[in-house]
Design a protein around this motif. Structure first.
Motif, PDB file in Angstrom:
ATOM      1  N   GLN A  90       5.058   1.630  -5.975  1.00  0.00           N
ATOM      2  CA  GLN A  90       4.486   0.705  -4.960  1.00  0.00           C
ATOM      3  C   GLN A  90       2.931   0.494  -5.062  1.00  0.00           C
ATOM      4  O   GLN A  90       1.976  -0.661  -5.544  1.00  0.00           O
ATOM      5  N   HIS A 147      -1.738  -5.897  -0.591  1.00  0.00           N
ATOM      6  CA  HIS A 147      -0.825  -4.383  -0.746  1.00  0.00           C
ATOM      7  C   HIS A 147      -1.022  -3.005  -0.533  1.00  0.00           C
ATOM      8  O   HIS A 147      -0.079  -2.453   0.486  1.00  0.00           O
ATOM      9  N   HIS A 175      -0.690  -3.130   3.298  1.00  0.00           N
ATOM     10  CA  HIS A 175       0.313  -3.593   3.915  1.00  0.00           C
ATOM     11  C   HIS A 175       1.135  -2.276   3.092  1.00  0.00           C
ATOM     12  O   HIS A 175       2.120  -1.512   3.789  1.00  0.00           O
ATOM     13  N   GLN A 176       1.241  -1.868   1.791  1.00  0.00           N
ATOM     14  CA  GLN A 176       2.166  -0.350   1.409  1.00  0.00           C
ATOM     15  C   GLN A 176       1.504   0.923   2.425  1.00  0.00           C
ATOM     16  O   GLN A 176       1.980   1.344   2.567  1.00  0.00           O
ATOM     17  N   GLY A 208      10.633  -3.666   4.328  1.00  0.00           N
ATOM     18  CA  GLY A 208       9.294  -3.938   4.280  1.00  0.00           C
ATOM     19  C   GLY A 208       8.855  -3.778   2.494  1.00  0.00           C
ATOM     20  O   GLY A 208       8.137  -4.256   1.559  1.00  0.00           O
ATOM     21  N   MET A 209       9.571  -2.836   2.083  1.00  0.00           N
ATOM     22  CA  MET A 209       9.495  -2.432   0.842  1.00  0.00           C
ATOM     23  C   MET A 209       9.933  -2.864  -0.048  1.00  0.00           C
ATOM     24  O   MET A 209       9.475  -3.563  -0.913  1.00  0.00           O
ATOM     25  N   GLY A 212      10.680  -5.892   0.786  1.00  0.00           N
ATOM     26  CA  GLY A 212      10.203  -6.795   0.689  1.00  0.00           C
ATOM     27  C   GLY A 212      10.816  -8.541   1.156  1.00  0.00           C
ATOM     28  O   GLY A 212      10.391  -9.583   0.674  1.00  0.00           O
ATOM     29  N   GLY A 240       6.054  -6.662   3.786  1.00  0.00           N
ATOM     30  CA  GLY A 240       5.822  -6.647   1.788  1.00  0.00           C
ATOM     31  C   GLY A 240       6.417  -7.525   1.589  1.00  0.00           C
ATOM     32  O   GLY A 240       6.093  -8.033   0.404  1.00  0.00           O
ATOM     33  N   LYS A 283       4.667  -9.658  -2.156  1.00  0.00           N
ATOM     34  CA  LYS A 283       5.530 -10.234  -3.463  1.00  0.00           C
ATOM     35  C   LYS A 283       5.139 -11.776  -3.765  1.00  0.00           C
ATOM     36  O   LYS A 283       5.225 -12.071  -5.111  1.00  0.00           O
TER      37      LYS A 283
END
Lengths: 501, 496
Positions: free
Chosen positions: A313, A335, A338-339, A385-386, A388, A394, A398
């Protein structure tokens, strides 16, 4: 009007917290908790003031001379404040979590002292106004995280610490060489300079490329880019709050943030494209994204799976940077935030499962959603979220990364994004499925590996609420992305600043 | 080059107050040392009070230098001219010496109370006083006679202090050190005699004006160089250093590693600057040996089983950094910018190392007292019980590793920049490799200390102030790194 005290005070809050914590006795649990929370809240308030100042157009700067030609500079610019905001918000959550997690454990004074130092370094990295200052805090981060990684004191933890140091100190030396070479070429070069390094392009093309390779090579170790990622999965032996902080803000993000600084504020995006280094970086990031996801699928335990997912990520950030164009930049910056939010949620949840039910392996997770609904809900939010999926945060990143790739005419990047989202789904959806749709000990089949009832709720409140809070924020960041001061809005502001000076 | 040592004619007469300050700086340490032998202080306070006037006198001298400029004192005794002068460099060295020595002195009573040493302890104070006086004289000396006398008294005081612990191993190591120091002195004296007979002067400025590059000068420079290298434990003449530190009392080791060997290095740099201006080979040779020293010292420290061996070997490696800088400072055809960077880096590293090494010896001494053993293995599990001592050890280690924010880092930065500008890539590689080697042996210590599975045993509690003093030194090494601008300003001529 320049408020030089502002960046300095923001940095000093957690530094003072560290000094006070070190000078308190080990038994002073209550005072230590107050100091921790007070400093974390004060820091958030100061960062909010900084956000206000930056949006009014000020760039508060504190600087003094270290030796001739080299200054120590702290500057609150939009990019720095963005990272500072992330680290101070997550510091509060992680501190609350850590207080609950380490209840009754040994060496808490050492833990919280170095924890505060670690946050000080992260904030220093965010606010550094030139490469020298950045280097100072970058190395401080290495040193202050070592005691956290080996906190357990077991043979495995000590071995992990050794590997961690080997990677990061070597990277630090490489970075130092790059910085010295750059200073010998250009003297002190502020991140705030509009010009970038393009005046040196004609005469020193080879040297500039070499310096870029050294700088980014040194930073990529902390950003855990393949093949320099070996330390990260091993460092998983650290306590859960440390893993959360390491993966969400401190170490990994410091590397990614450094790469952002080098490309945007040091070299300038045009020069980086001109040198051809961004394409190389995009390829390296893509390899890391795919490789990390593939390795994550192979993991049987929860924390290692999350670790490899981080490797994958974080390289989204690097990928977004190396796409020439505002959309890629917005995606990368958003990101970064967010990440951090999503990953910290996932690690909090993993820690909760381990503490409350003794769950470490994936196949032990069957039906945990019934026993720990809020934790599992938070985990699900993070996992989606990971992958997306809308409406989580996420998805936004993306989307922007994909737009950026198309804008830059790099269609293979879109393929990488699609492939990696598929892989993310392959390793996250089965967990979500196990949590909610399989029958397990909560339904009377078998029993949990090591169940403790830590609180009136599904687990200890100090462990539960931070996870819920970060999950809510990461949904909010996706749903309310259009509002002012949302992560996306701020990322857009930074990106516009980069492209339309 | 030589003007950087303050060796030029454009001097000022000192103020009357400076004369008194000079007398205090040179004599008070000996006076208080003698008083220490009589009263044998066992508390921290009287020692601190005794240090105060000396530190004040040093402060007065530095202030006067800043206001007036290069100061000179000259006397004629029995037909021989004796000259002292206070340059920016001398002022800086004086400050470092006084403050480090004061910290060591304040540390000493607690140490002696806990280790219950033998009767010879009464000699410690006068020897320490003599050592500090001799060191101060070395920084101020501007002629070969005073320099030689001060070097000799410093060496003898150092040997005496190292012998005090009375263990048979200490006696053996100390006697070997005495013998080698005497050989070094003889070589130095022979070199001085050659110079005197050829050029007919002992005054450094006059010598600089008269000396010519010819074989006799080179022989003299080689003799002086070899003698001082032996005293400064420069690789490969460092063999005596580890056994001596292994068996000495902690405050003695701290003083010796922080200051005594640095004095020889200072003299070497100054005399070679006079005798071998713009030469290629001698400084280059030193630099090559320095690279070996960095690697060798690091490797030996890495393999060390005992804490004191580790620290002593680390000194060998750290001196290597300074040796590598020799061609940058002395060598021919060095442009002004890299020369000035290297010059700053050299002295900053020397000062940072002095502070950090003293702090490290004290922290290690505290750990050894508390655990009752000197091996690394005995440290297992200490992070829970002795966190402060370990933290100090770690802070000192940050300076030695040359990581920010410490004097070691700023110095390394300056040296690296100078090396890059002169394109000495091998030296760059040596410096960077040194960082990693240092980290390897330092973190070995921490790996033992973080071990939570170790069995518990009781630790001897420390006397008050023992950790605090060491902490102050370690913090000073940090501050010196961040605020390097101020001391280096003094180095660049200050008022003159």
């Amino acid at each position: 009007m320049n408020a030089a005290w502002l960046p300095l005070t923001t940095l000093a809050t957690s530094l003072f917290a560290a000094v006070i914590i070190f000078s308190l006795p080990e038994e002073a649990r209550r005072v230590r908790t107050y100091i921790n929370l007070l400093a974390a809240v004060a820091k958030i308030l100061l960062v909010i003031v900084m956000v206000g100042r930056v949006s009014e157009g000020y760039e508060d700067t504190f600087s003094f001379q270290i030796v001739g030609g080299v200054d120590f500079v702290l500057r609150a610019d939009a990019l720095g404040v963005m990272f500072a905001g992330l680290s101070s918000l997550l510091w509060l959550c992680t501190t609350i979590y850590a207080i609950g997690y380490l209840e009754g454990a040994a060496n808490r004074k050492r833990f919280f002292g170095f924890f505060s130092l670690c946050v000080t370094s992260t904030l220093g990295i965010a606010l550094s106004g030139n490469l020298f200052t950045f280097l100072i805090f970058y190395e401080m981060l290495t040193l202050s995280t070592y005691p956290l990684v080996v906190h357990a004191g077991s043979a495995k933890a000590l071995a992990a610490g050794r590997v961690y140091l080997r990677y990061t100190l070597t990277a630090g030396v490489v970075l130092l060489l790059g910085v010295v070479l750059l200073y010998s070429l250009t003297n002190d070069h502020s991140f705030a300079s509009e010009q970038g390094l393009s005046p040196y392009l004609d005469d020193h093309r080879g040297l500039l490329t070499l310096i870029f390779a050294l700088l980014v090579g040194g930073l990529a170790v902390k950003a855990a880019m393949v093949p320099l990622h070996g330390w990260l999965p091993r460092a998983m032996v650290a306590p859960a709050p440390v893993s959360a902080l390491l993966h969400a803000v401190a170490v990994v993000k410091a590397g990614a943030f450094g790469i952002l600084r080098v490309i945007y504020d040091l070299y300038g995006i045009e020069l980086s494209v001109e040198l051809g280094v961004t394409t190389v970086l995009a390829v390296a990031a893509s390899i890391t994204i795919i490789y990390g996801s593939l390795r994550a699928i192979a993991q049987e335990e929860l924390k290692p799976r999350l670790a490899f997912s981080t490797i994958s990520q974080v390289s989204y950030v690097v990928l977004g940077v190396s796409l020439f164009g505002p959309f890629g930049t917005i995606g990368a910056l958003a990101h970064l935030l967010h990440q951090g939010l999503m990953k910290v949620t996932l690690f909090f949840c993993a820690g909760n499962y381990a503490e409350e039910l003794g769950i470490h392996r994936l196949d032990e997770m069957d039906g945990a959603g019934k026993r720990m609904p809020l934790t599992s809900l938070a985990f699900t939010v993070g996992a989606l979220g990971m992958i997306g999926l809308p409406p989580t945060a996420g998805f936004i990143t993306k989307w922007y990364l994909g737009m950026g790739a198309i804008e830059a005419d790099m269609y293979w990047v879109v393929a990488v994004l699609v492939a990696s989202s598929t892989l993310n789904a392959i390793y996250f959806l089965p967990i979500v499925h196990r949590l909610w749709f399989r029958e397990g000990p909560a339904h009377g089949k078998g029993q949990w590996p090591k169940e403790q009832s830590l609180g009136r709720l599904e687990t200890h409140g100090w462990l539960l609420w931070p996870a819920v809070l970060t999950a809510v924020i990461s949904i909010g960041a996706g749903l309310l992305a259009g509002l002012p001061f949302s992560p996306l809005d701020w990322a857009t502001r930074v990106a516009v600043g980069e492209y339309l000076p | 080059m030589i003007w950087r040592f303050g060796l030029y004619d454009n001097t000022f007469d000192p103020l009357w107050m400076t004369d008194w300050a000079l007398a205090a700086v040179l004599l008070l340490p000996m006076v208080f040392g003698a008083l220490g032998a009589v009263f044998r202080p066992s508390r921290l306070l009287p020692v601190a009070l005794a240090c105060l006037p000396i530190l004040l006198a040093g402060g007065v001298m530095v202030l006067d230098y800043q206001q007036v400029g290069l100061l000179r004192w000259q006397w004629e005794v029995a037909g021989i001219e004796l000259t002292l002068r206070l340059s920016g460099l001398s002022a800086l060295m004086l400050l470092i010496t006084q403050w480090t020595a004061a910290a060591v002195a304040v540390y000493t009573p607690g140490y002696l109370r806990l280790t219950l040493p033998n009767a010879s302890v009464r000699w410690l104070w006068p020897l320490m006083g003599l050592l500090v006086s001799a060191l101060s004289l070395i920084w101020l000396a501007a002629d070969l006679l005073i320099l030689y006398a001060a070097l000799e008294s410093m060496g003898l005081a150092a040997v005496g202090m190292l012998l005090l612990s009375g263990k048979s191993a200490a006696l053996q190591a100390g006697m070997r050190y005495l013998l080698l120091a005497l050989v070094g002195s003889l070589a130095f004296l022979l070199g001085v005699a050659l110079l005197m007979s050829q050029w007919g002067t002992l005054d450094l400025i006059a010598l600089e004006a008269r000396v010519e590059p010819e074989p006799l000068t080179w022989v003299a420079a080689a003799l002086i160089g070899a003698g001082l290298a032996l005293k400064a434990a420069l690789f490969p003449l460092h063999g005596w250093l580890t056994p001596v530190h292994e068996n000495a009392w902690t405050p003695v080791s701290a003083l010796h590693a922080a200051l005594v060997i640095k004095a020889s290095l200072y003299i070497l740099m100054m005399l070679w600057g006079i005798l071998l201006p713009e030469t290629l080979f001698a400084p280059r040779l030193v630099a090559w040996l320095g690279m070996l020293a960095i690697v060798w010292g690091g490797l030996v420290a890495w393999r060390a089983d005992s804490l004191k061996t580790l620290i002593a070997s680390s000194t060998v490696g750290q001196l290597g950094y300074l040796m590598v800088a020799f061609p940058l400072v002395l060598g021919p055809n060095i442009a002004p910018l890299p020369l000035s960077l290297a010059w700053d880096g050299f002295w900053l590293h020397l000062m940072g190392h002095a502070l950090a090494k003293a702090a490290m010896f004290m922290a290690a001494g505290n750990l050894i007292i508390a655990t009752g053993e000197s091996s690394l293995k005995a440290l297992a599990g200490t992070s829970r019980r002795l966190p402060l001592s370990l933290l100090i050890f770690g802070m000192a280690a940050v300076t030695l590793m040359g990581l920010p924010p410490s004097a070691g880092f700023t110095a390394k930065w300056l040296l690296l920049q100078s090396m890059v500008l002169t394109q000495q890539w091998l030296a760059v590689a040596a410096l960077l490799a040194g960082t990693l080697l240092t980290a390897a042996y330092v973190f070995r210590v921490f790996r033992y200390s973080f071990d939570e599975t170790a069995p518990r045993h009781d630790y001897q509690p420390l006397a008050p102030g023992m950790d605090a003093v060491a902490l102050c030194l370690a913090v000073a090494a940090f501050a010196l790194g961040l605020l390097a601008h101020f001391p280096l300003g003094l180095l660049h001529g200050g008022g003159a």
